[in-house]
Design a protein around this motif. Structure first.
Motif, PDB file in Angstrom:
ATOM      1  N   GLU A   3      29.125  38.887  36.675  1.00  0.00           N
ATOM      2  CA  GLU A   3      27.772  38.431  37.006  1.00  0.00           C
ATOM      3  C   GLU A   3      27.053  39.459  37.890  1.00  0.00           C
ATOM      4  O   GLU A   3      25.864  39.713  37.726  1.00  0.00           O
ATOM      5  CB  GLU A   3      27.839  37.082  37.717  1.00  0.00           C
TER       6      GLU A   3
ATOM      7  N   VAL B 245      32.848  36.418  38.617  1.00  0.00           N
ATOM      8  CA  VAL B 245      31.932  36.775  39.713  1.00  0.00           C
ATOM      9  C   VAL B 245      31.508  38.235  39.603  1.00  0.00           C
ATOM     10  O   VAL B 245      30.324  38.563  39.743  1.00  0.00           O
ATOM     11  CB  VAL B 245      32.603  36.511  41.081  1.00  0.00           C
TER      12      VAL B 245
ATOM     13  N   LEU C  93      30.794  41.342  49.600  1.00  0.00           N
ATOM     14  CA  LEU C  93      31.169  40.149  48.851  1.00  0.00           C
ATOM     15  C   LEU C  93      32.636  39.866  49.109  1.00  0.00           C
ATOM     16  O   LEU C  93      33.472  40.758  49.001  1.00  0.00           O
ATOM     17  CB  LEU C  93      30.934  40.361  47.349  1.00  0.00           C
TER      18      LEU C  93
ATOM     19  N   ASP D 106      38.577  33.883  37.615  1.00  0.00           N
ATOM     20  CA  ASP D 106      37.471  33.500  38.503  1.00  0.00           C
ATOM     21  C   ASP D 106      36.839  34.740  39.122  1.00  0.00           C
ATOM     22  O   ASP D 106      35.607  34.863  39.184  1.00  0.00           O
ATOM     23  CB  ASP D 106      37.966  32.578  39.618  1.00  0.00           C
ATOM     24  N   CYS D 107      37.671  35.660  39.584  1.00  0.00           N
ATOM     25  CA  CYS D 107      37.159  36.900  40.175  1.00  0.00           C
ATOM     26  C   CYS D 107      36.373  37.701  39.145  1.00  0.00           C
ATOM     27  O   CYS D 107      35.317  38.269  39.456  1.00  0.00           O
ATOM     28  CB  CYS D 107      38.314  37.748  40.705  1.00  0.00           C
TER      29      CYS D 107
ATOM     30  N   PRO E 100      29.732  34.755  53.994  1.00  0.00           N
ATOM     31  CA  PRO E 100      29.567  34.256  52.620  1.00  0.00           C
ATOM     32  C   PRO E 100      30.769  34.645  51.754  1.00  0.00           C
ATOM     33  O   PRO E 100      31.286  35.761  51.849  1.00  0.00           O
ATOM     34  CB  PRO E 100      28.295  34.964  52.140  1.00  0.00           C
ATOM     35  N   TYR E 101      31.215  33.724  50.922  1.00  0.00           N
ATOM     36  CA  TYR E 101      32.365  34.001  50.070  1.00  0.00           C
ATOM     37  C   TYR E 101      32.269  33.204  48.773  1.00  0.00           C
ATOM     38  O   TYR E 101      31.514  32.239  48.671  1.00  0.00           O
ATOM     39  CB  TYR E 101      33.667  33.639  50.786  1.00  0.00           C
ATOM     40  N   LYS E 102      33.056  33.626  47.801  1.00  0.00           N
ATOM     41  CA  LYS E 102      33.241  32.884  46.567  1.00  0.00           C
ATOM     42  C   LYS E 102      34.718  32.516  46.480  1.00  0.00           C
ATOM     43  O   LYS E 102      35.581  33.390  46.613  1.00  0.00           O
ATOM     44  CB  LYS E 102      32.857  33.722  45.345  1.00  0.00           C
ATOM     45  N   PRO E 103      35.049  31.246  46.240  1.00  0.00           N
ATOM     46  CA  PRO E 103      36.465  30.875  46.139  1.00  0.00           C
ATOM     47  C   PRO E 103      37.036  31.267  44.776  1.00  0.00           C
ATOM     48  O   PRO E 103      36.305  31.385  43.791  1.00  0.00           O
ATOM     49  CB  PRO E 103      36.425  29.359  46.288  1.00  0.00           C
ATOM     50  N   PHE E 104      38.351  31.501  44.749  1.00  0.00           N
ATOM     51  CA  PHE E 104      38.992  31.765  43.466  1.00  0.00           C
ATOM     52  C   PHE E 104      40.410  31.209  43.471  1.00  0.00           C
ATOM     53  O   PHE E 104      41.028  31.040  44.514  1.00  0.00           O
ATOM     54  CB  PHE E 104      39.018  33.270  43.165  1.00  0.00           C
TER      55      PHE E 104
ATOM     56  N   LEU F  83      35.854  37.462  47.950  1.00  0.00           N
ATOM     57  CA  LEU F  83      36.476  36.501  47.042  1.00  0.00           C
ATOM     58  C   LEU F  83      37.710  35.984  47.767  1.00  0.00           C
ATOM     59  O   LEU F  83      38.629  36.758  48.080  1.00  0.00           O
ATOM     60  CB  LEU F  83      36.856  37.167  45.719  1.00  0.00           C
TER      61      LEU F  83
ATOM     62  N   ARG G  50      40.690  32.826  48.972  1.00  0.00           N
ATOM     63  CA  ARG G  50      41.476  31.629  48.731  1.00  0.00           C
ATOM     64  C   ARG G  50      42.310  31.336  49.983  1.00  0.00           C
ATOM     65  O   ARG G  50      42.409  32.161  50.878  1.00  0.00           O
ATOM     66  CB  ARG G  50      42.371  31.764  47.489  1.00  0.00           C
TER      67      ARG G  50
END
Length: 221
Positions: A217, A214, A184, A210-211, A201-205, A186, A188
């Protein structure tokens, strides 16, 4: 799978990149070309950062340290994020291309951490010289990836186990190779564009709140 966190420092834990801030304040013209070459990857991160610090005299040591301690801002939510990791026994490693003399005092109050891996400063000569205790391993050589300075993938390989779920948090060029190893990411700033380019795949923060959302969850689902 057991989560394990690998977090960058400059521009990630702090709101700005401390090395960039330092160079812009003390040696803006001389360091600008080096910075552009690093971003363009025409020189290695290691060689570029070494060249930047060699622009600074060791007589400026106290001035440099005080400037960074006065200007650096810890990104919002970092304390809560670290506390959550501690309370859930999630190993939290800081791996940074930054330097010990400013990283360690800035994060001391948030620790302890599972480990802090960064470059080290030698003030014994006329100019500030950087030392690199966390160099690339044989796996890097196999893929012709060298010159990281503090090699984040090598550190990750050294401390992870097969049952770890690797979370990488970062923002820049020094996090690109680490992101390839993550389960995973995270991201920016520059790291977002690189993840999209490589289809990682990434999640922006923007903040560590925000981190935290994620990771909660992931842990609590």
């Amino acid at each position: 799978m057991k989560p394990i966190i690998f977090c960058d420092f400059d521009g990630t834990i702090t709101a700005t990149d401390n090395i960039v801030s330092l160079m812009e304040h003390f040696v803006p013209e001389e360091s600008e070309k080096i910075a552009k070459d690093i971003i363009a990857q025409t020189i290695s991160f290691k060689d570029g950062v070494s060249a930047m610090f060699e622009l600074l005299s060791t007589h400026q040591k106290e001035e440099v340290i005080q400037y960074l301690l006065n200007t650096a801002v810890i990104r919002e939510g970092f304390g809560e994020f670290v506390q959550y990791a501690h309370s859930h026994d999630i190993p939290f490693y800081i791996i940074s291309g930054g330097v010990d003399f400013f990283i360690e005092p800035m994060i001391e109050k948030f620790g302890p951490f599972a480990g802090i891996y960064c470059n080290r400063a030698d003030f014994s000569g006329q100019q500030i010289k950087l030392l690199y205790p966390n160099s690339c391993d044989e796996e890097c050589a196999k893929y012709e990836v060298q010159g990281c300075g503090c090699c984040k993938p090598s550190v990750m390989r050294a401390v992870t186990q097969d049952n770890h779920f690797k979370i990488v948090i970062g923002d820049s060029i020094s996090d690109f190779e680490a992101a390839k190893q993550a389960d995973l990411v995270l991201a920016r700033d520059h790291l977002i564009g690189r993840c999209e380019e490589l289809q990682i795949p990434y999640k922006p923060f923007e903040t560590f709140h925000d981190c935290l959302d994620v990771v909660k969850e992931l842990i609590e689902k």
